[in-house]
Design a protein around this motif. Structure first.
Motif, PDB file in Angstrom:
ATOM      1  N   ALA A   1      -4.344  -3.231   6.971  1.00  0.00           N
ATOM      2  CA  ALA A   1      -2.979  -3.751   6.925  1.00  0.00           C
ATOM      3  C   ALA A   1      -2.437  -3.745   5.506  1.00  0.00           C
ATOM      4  CB  ALA A   1      -2.948  -5.172   7.500  1.00  0.00           C
ATOM      5  N   THR A   2      -3.280  -4.100   4.535  1.00  0.00           N
ATOM      6  CA  THR A   2      -2.843  -4.106   3.139  1.00  0.00           C
ATOM      7  C   THR A   2      -2.537  -2.699   2.655  1.00  0.00           C
ATOM      8  OG1 THR A   2      -4.128  -6.100   2.664  1.00  0.00           O
ATOM      9  CG2 THR A   2      -3.497  -4.752   0.782  1.00  0.00           C
ATOM     10  N   LEU A   3      -3.397  -1.753   2.987  1.00  0.00           N
ATOM     11  CA  LEU A   3      -3.149  -0.359   2.605  1.00  0.00           C
ATOM     12  C   LEU A   3      -1.832   0.131   3.201  1.00  0.00           C
ATOM     13  CD1 LEU A   3      -6.740   1.141   3.086  1.00  0.00           C
ATOM     14  CD2 LEU A   3      -5.540   0.852   0.903  1.00  0.00           C
ATOM     15  N   ALA A   4      -1.639  -0.122   4.484  1.00  0.00           N
ATOM     16  CA  ALA A   4      -0.444   0.371   5.166  1.00  0.00           C
ATOM     17  C   ALA A   4       0.831  -0.216   4.576  1.00  0.00           C
ATOM     18  CB  ALA A   4      -0.523   0.057   6.658  1.00  0.00           C
ATOM     19  N   SER A   5       0.774  -1.466   4.121  1.00  0.00           N
ATOM     20  CA  SER A   5       1.973  -2.120   3.598  1.00  0.00           C
ATOM     21  C   SER A   5       2.221  -1.817   2.131  1.00  0.00           C
ATOM     22  CB  SER A   5       1.880  -3.640   3.796  1.00  0.00           C
ATOM     23  OG  SER A   5       0.886  -4.190   2.958  1.00  0.00           O
ATOM     24  N   THR A   6       1.301  -1.081   1.502  1.00  0.00           N
ATOM     25  CA  THR A   6       1.461  -0.760   0.082  1.00  0.00           C
ATOM     26  C   THR A   6       1.474   0.747  -0.163  1.00  0.00           C
ATOM     27  OG1 THR A   6      -0.940  -1.080  -0.207  1.00  0.00           O
ATOM     28  CG2 THR A   6       0.499  -2.930  -0.770  1.00  0.00           C
ATOM     29  N   GLY A   7       1.872   1.495   0.838  1.00  0.00           N
ATOM     30  CA  GLY A   7       2.114   2.913   0.622  1.00  0.00           C
ATOM     31  C   GLY A   7       1.026   3.870   1.038  1.00  0.00           C
ATOM     32  N   THR A   8      -0.097   3.369   1.562  1.00  0.00           N
ATOM     33  CA  THR A   8      -1.181   4.232   2.027  1.00  0.00           C
ATOM     34  C   THR A   8      -1.300   4.089   3.537  1.00  0.00           C
ATOM     35  OG1 THR A   8      -2.411   4.039  -0.065  1.00  0.00           O
ATOM     36  CG2 THR A   8      -3.644   4.744   1.870  1.00  0.00           C
ATOM     37  N   PRO A   9      -0.824   5.062   4.315  1.00  0.00           N
ATOM     38  CA  PRO A   9      -0.921   4.963   5.776  1.00  0.00           C
ATOM     39  C   PRO A   9      -2.358   4.714   6.212  1.00  0.00           C
ATOM     40  CG  PRO A   9       0.470   6.805   5.156  1.00  0.00           C
ATOM     41  CD  PRO A   9      -0.173   6.312   3.886  1.00  0.00           C
ATOM     42  N   ALA A  10      -2.579   3.701   7.032  1.00  0.00           N
ATOM     43  CA  ALA A  10      -3.937   3.306   7.421  1.00  0.00           C
ATOM     44  C   ALA A  10      -3.920   2.664   8.797  1.00  0.00           C
ATOM     45  CB  ALA A  10      -4.533   2.343   6.391  1.00  0.00           C
TER      46      ALA A  10
ATOM     47  N   ALA B   1      -6.478  -0.910  -2.803  1.00  0.00           N
ATOM     48  CA  ALA B   1      -5.052  -0.900  -2.463  1.00  0.00           C
ATOM     49  C   ALA B   1      -4.185  -0.980  -3.716  1.00  0.00           C
ATOM     50  CB  ALA B   1      -4.733  -2.058  -1.520  1.00  0.00           C
ATOM     51  N   VAL B   2      -4.580  -1.826  -4.659  1.00  0.00           N
ATOM     52  CA  VAL B   2      -3.805  -1.979  -5.896  1.00  0.00           C
ATOM     53  C   VAL B   2      -3.839  -0.694  -6.721  1.00  0.00           C
ATOM     54  CG1 VAL B   2      -3.746  -3.177  -8.114  1.00  0.00           C
ATOM     55  CG2 VAL B   2      -4.006  -4.485  -6.006  1.00  0.00           C
ATOM     56  N   ALA B   3      -5.017  -0.095  -6.830  1.00  0.00           N
ATOM     57  CA  ALA B   3      -5.134   1.150  -7.588  1.00  0.00           C
ATOM     58  C   ALA B   3      -4.321   2.261  -6.923  1.00  0.00           C
ATOM     59  CB  ALA B   3      -6.602   1.552  -7.700  1.00  0.00           C
ATOM     60  N   LEU B   4      -4.352   2.312  -5.598  1.00  0.00           N
ATOM     61  CA  LEU B   4      -3.622   3.345  -4.875  1.00  0.00           C
ATOM     62  C   LEU B   4      -2.111   3.161  -4.989  1.00  0.00           C
ATOM     63  CD1 LEU B   4      -5.871   3.549  -1.691  1.00  0.00           C
ATOM     64  CD2 LEU B   4      -5.371   5.467  -3.221  1.00  0.00           C
ATOM     65  N   LEU B   5      -1.643   1.936  -4.874  1.00  0.00           N
ATOM     66  CA  LEU B   5      -0.193   1.725  -4.954  1.00  0.00           C
ATOM     67  C   LEU B   5       0.324   2.045  -6.352  1.00  0.00           C
ATOM     68  CD1 LEU B   5       1.078  -1.108  -6.403  1.00  0.00           C
ATOM     69  CD2 LEU B   5      -0.205  -2.163  -4.571  1.00  0.00           C
ATOM     70  N   SER B   6      -0.503   1.751  -7.358  1.00  0.00           N
ATOM     71  CA  SER B   6      -0.111   2.079  -8.723  1.00  0.00           C
ATOM     72  C   SER B   6      -0.074   3.589  -8.929  1.00  0.00           C
ATOM     73  CB  SER B   6      -1.082   1.433  -9.716  1.00  0.00           C
ATOM     74  OG  SER B   6      -0.739   1.770 -11.050  1.00  0.00           O
ATOM     75  N   ALA B   7      -1.081   4.270  -8.412  1.00  0.00           N
ATOM     76  CA  ALA B   7      -1.145   5.724  -8.548  1.00  0.00           C
ATOM     77  C   ALA B   7       0.008   6.403  -7.810  1.00  0.00           C
ATOM     78  CB  ALA B   7      -2.477   6.242  -8.012  1.00  0.00           C
ATOM     79  N   ARG B   8       0.475   5.795  -6.723  1.00  0.00           N
ATOM     80  CA  ARG B   8       1.575   6.367  -5.944  1.00  0.00           C
ATOM     81  C   ARG B   8       2.945   6.000  -6.513  1.00  0.00           C
ATOM     82  NH1 ARG B   8      -0.419   8.318  -1.140  1.00  0.00           N
ATOM     83  NH2 ARG B   8      -2.405   7.447  -0.418  1.00  0.00           N
ATOM     84  N   GLY B   9       2.976   5.142  -7.523  1.00  0.00           N
ATOM     85  CA  GLY B   9       4.254   4.685  -8.056  1.00  0.00           C
ATOM     86  C   GLY B   9       5.001   3.786  -7.094  1.00  0.00           C
ATOM     87  N   PHE B  10       4.243   3.029  -6.316  1.00  0.00           N
ATOM     88  CA  PHE B  10       4.818   2.141  -5.302  1.00  0.00           C
ATOM     89  C   PHE B  10       5.529   0.983  -5.990  1.00  0.00           C
ATOM     90  CE2 PHE B  10       4.544  -0.991  -1.817  1.00  0.00           C
ATOM     91  CZ  PHE B  10       4.884  -0.200  -0.725  1.00  0.00           C
ATOM     92  N   GLN B  11       6.807   0.770  -5.642  1.00  0.00           N
ATOM     93  CA  GLN B  11       7.650  -0.225  -6.295  1.00  0.00           C
ATOM     94  C   GLN B  11       8.015  -1.364  -5.339  1.00  0.00           C
ATOM     95  OE1 GLN B  11       8.367  -0.105  -9.616  1.00  0.00           O
ATOM     96  NE2 GLN B  11       7.019   1.705  -9.625  1.00  0.00           N
ATOM     97  N   PRO B  12       8.573  -2.463  -5.882  1.00  0.00           N
ATOM     98  CA  PRO B  12       8.974  -3.578  -5.008  1.00  0.00           C
ATOM     99  C   PRO B  12       9.917  -3.160  -3.891  1.00  0.00           C
ATOM    100  CG  PRO B  12       8.956  -4.297  -7.296  1.00  0.00           C
ATOM    101  CD  PRO B  12       8.680  -2.825  -7.316  1.00  0.00           C
ATOM    102  N   ASP B  13      10.828  -2.214  -4.162  1.00  0.00           N
ATOM    103  CA  ASP B  13      11.739  -1.761  -3.114  1.00  0.00           C
ATOM    104  C   ASP B  13      10.983  -1.091  -1.979  1.00  0.00           C
ATOM    105  OD1 ASP B  13      13.838  -2.744  -4.503  1.00  0.00           O
ATOM    106  OD2 ASP B  13      14.673  -0.809  -5.111  1.00  0.00           O
ATOM    107  N   ASP B  14       9.916  -0.358  -2.334  1.00  0.00           N
ATOM    108  CA  ASP B  14       9.093   0.281  -1.304  1.00  0.00           C
ATOM    109  C   ASP B  14       8.403  -0.781  -0.449  1.00  0.00           C
ATOM    110  OD1 ASP B  14       9.560   2.976  -2.260  1.00  0.00           O
ATOM    111  OD2 ASP B  14       8.272   2.460  -3.949  1.00  0.00           O
ATOM    112  N   PHE B  15       7.903  -1.829  -1.108  1.00  0.00           N
ATOM    113  CA  PHE B  15       7.249  -2.920  -0.389  1.00  0.00           C
ATOM    114  C   PHE B  15       8.237  -3.599   0.556  1.00  0.00           C
ATOM    115  CE2 PHE B  15       5.660  -7.228   0.196  1.00  0.00           C
ATOM    116  CZ  PHE B  15       4.311  -7.011   0.416  1.00  0.00           C
TER     117      PHE B  15
END
Length: 336
Positions: free
Chosen positions: A74-83, A180-194
């Motif tokens: 659930a955390t991965l899916a909500s932070t930009g990594t489909p899971a 999840a944190v490392a992946l969202l950072s690597a993907r450039g995941f921003q608050p708007d994406d969240f």
């Protein structure tokens, strides 16, 4: 322990209960600190493997590890990594078809020997699907099948009998969060994406709701010219139900505002005076606070809080009055 033994045991006093809690927390903290110290290039390798996944990250685990796995998915899916989570026992009865060659698998088992999990490992490898393992045993069956092994082992469980999965599941959960944190950072995941993946939550509303979504349009906004008399202004205010009236110039640009509070202070400040001949220009607040229709609604809320007002005017790109929004509108939209 039998039921009779449980019922006959005395409840520890408050000090003992607090001491037990602190001991459990200290054990789990020590486990996390030891795990953090062991992190090495394998963690970066795991992140790159998951980052390169063209499909979804399929998380799997049995028992308590399975519960942790559901949260990680659930955390991965909500932070930009489909899971998604696949139960290993169900995988043996058809759900293995949910895993495709484009996916990657994140398998969780403290012992690395859960029967339901180990039986599907050869099938996963035969598909050529990358496998990342979270396990406490580097020599386990799970570890031997994995492309990358992340050590989530702990010296002991927080359980006083060193049996119930406690510190070990905390370590698994924390490692999942780290991924999840490392992946969202690597993907450039921003608050708007969240926010886009949490539209029903408070954060989503704060980051997605615009003033134009909650404001009262121009036709519902009480408005008069500065030359209007006080009675005319009061009639407009009462009809509008906004608790304020906007004053605009000939071009439709706001030049002032008058509120219920202003009226109360005016009456209190001039007891017995005939106020009927006063004009709006004489009593209005000049240069009223305003916000663009395209601005986030939370910006309007912050403007109200900063200036201790309950209403702001809304203007278009040319600075003309487009409507108004007050604190009740923002509360109804659950922005505040």
């Amino acid at each position: 322990m039998t039921t009779s033994n449980l019922s006959s045991s005395s409840t520890p006093d408050d000090a003992r209960l607090i001491a037990l809690a602190r001991e459990a927390l200290a054990t789990e903290i020590a486990g996390l600190q030891a795990m953090a110290a062991r992190l090495d290039g394998r963690f970066a390798q795991a992140v790159r493997l998951l980052l390169g996944c063209r499909g979804r990250v399929v998380v799997t685990g049995m028992g308590k590890s399975g519960h942790v796995g559901r949260k990680i998915a659930a955390t991965l899916a909500s932070t930009g990594t489909p899971a998604l989570f696949v139960h290993p026992a169900e995988a043996s009865h058809g759900d293995l078809g949910m895993i495709t060659a484009a996916d990657a698998v994140l398998a969780i088992s403290n012992s690395g020997e859960s029967d339901e999990l180990t039986v599907i490992l050869p099938l996963i490898k035969r598909m050529g699907v990358p496998l990342v393992a979270l396990t406490g045993r580097a020599d386990s069956t799970l570890a031997r099948h994995a492309d990358v092994v992340l050590d989530t082992g702990v010296e002991r469980e927080a359980c006083p009998h060193n049996l119930a999965p406690t510190a070990s599941t905390t370590a698994q959960l924390a490692m999942g969060d780290a991924l999840a944190v490392a992946l969202l950072s690597a993907r450039g995941f921003q608050p708007d994406d969240f926010a886009r993946s949490h539209p029903g939550g408070a954060l989503g509303r704060r980051l997605l709701t615009r003033v134009q979504d909650v404001m009262r349009p121009l036709e519902q906004t009480p408005c008069v010219a500065p030359a209007a008399t006080l009675p005319e202004m009061m009639r407009a205010m009462s009809a509008g139900g906004l608790g304020a009236v906007a004053l605009t110039d000939d071009d439709g640009r706001p030049v002032g505002i008058f509120t219920d509070g202003d009226l109360r202070r005016l009456i209190e400040g001039r007891p017995g005076a005939d106020l009927r001949q006063l004009t709006a220009a004489e009593v209005m607040h000049r240069d009223p606070r305003s916000v663009r229709a395209q601005a986030l609604a939370v910006e309007a809320a912050e403007l109200m809080e900063r200036h201790r007002i309950h209403c702001v005017l809304v203007v278009d790109d040319d600075g003309r009055l487009a409507g108004a929004v007050n604190s009740h509108d923002l509360m109804r939209a659950k922005v505040i």
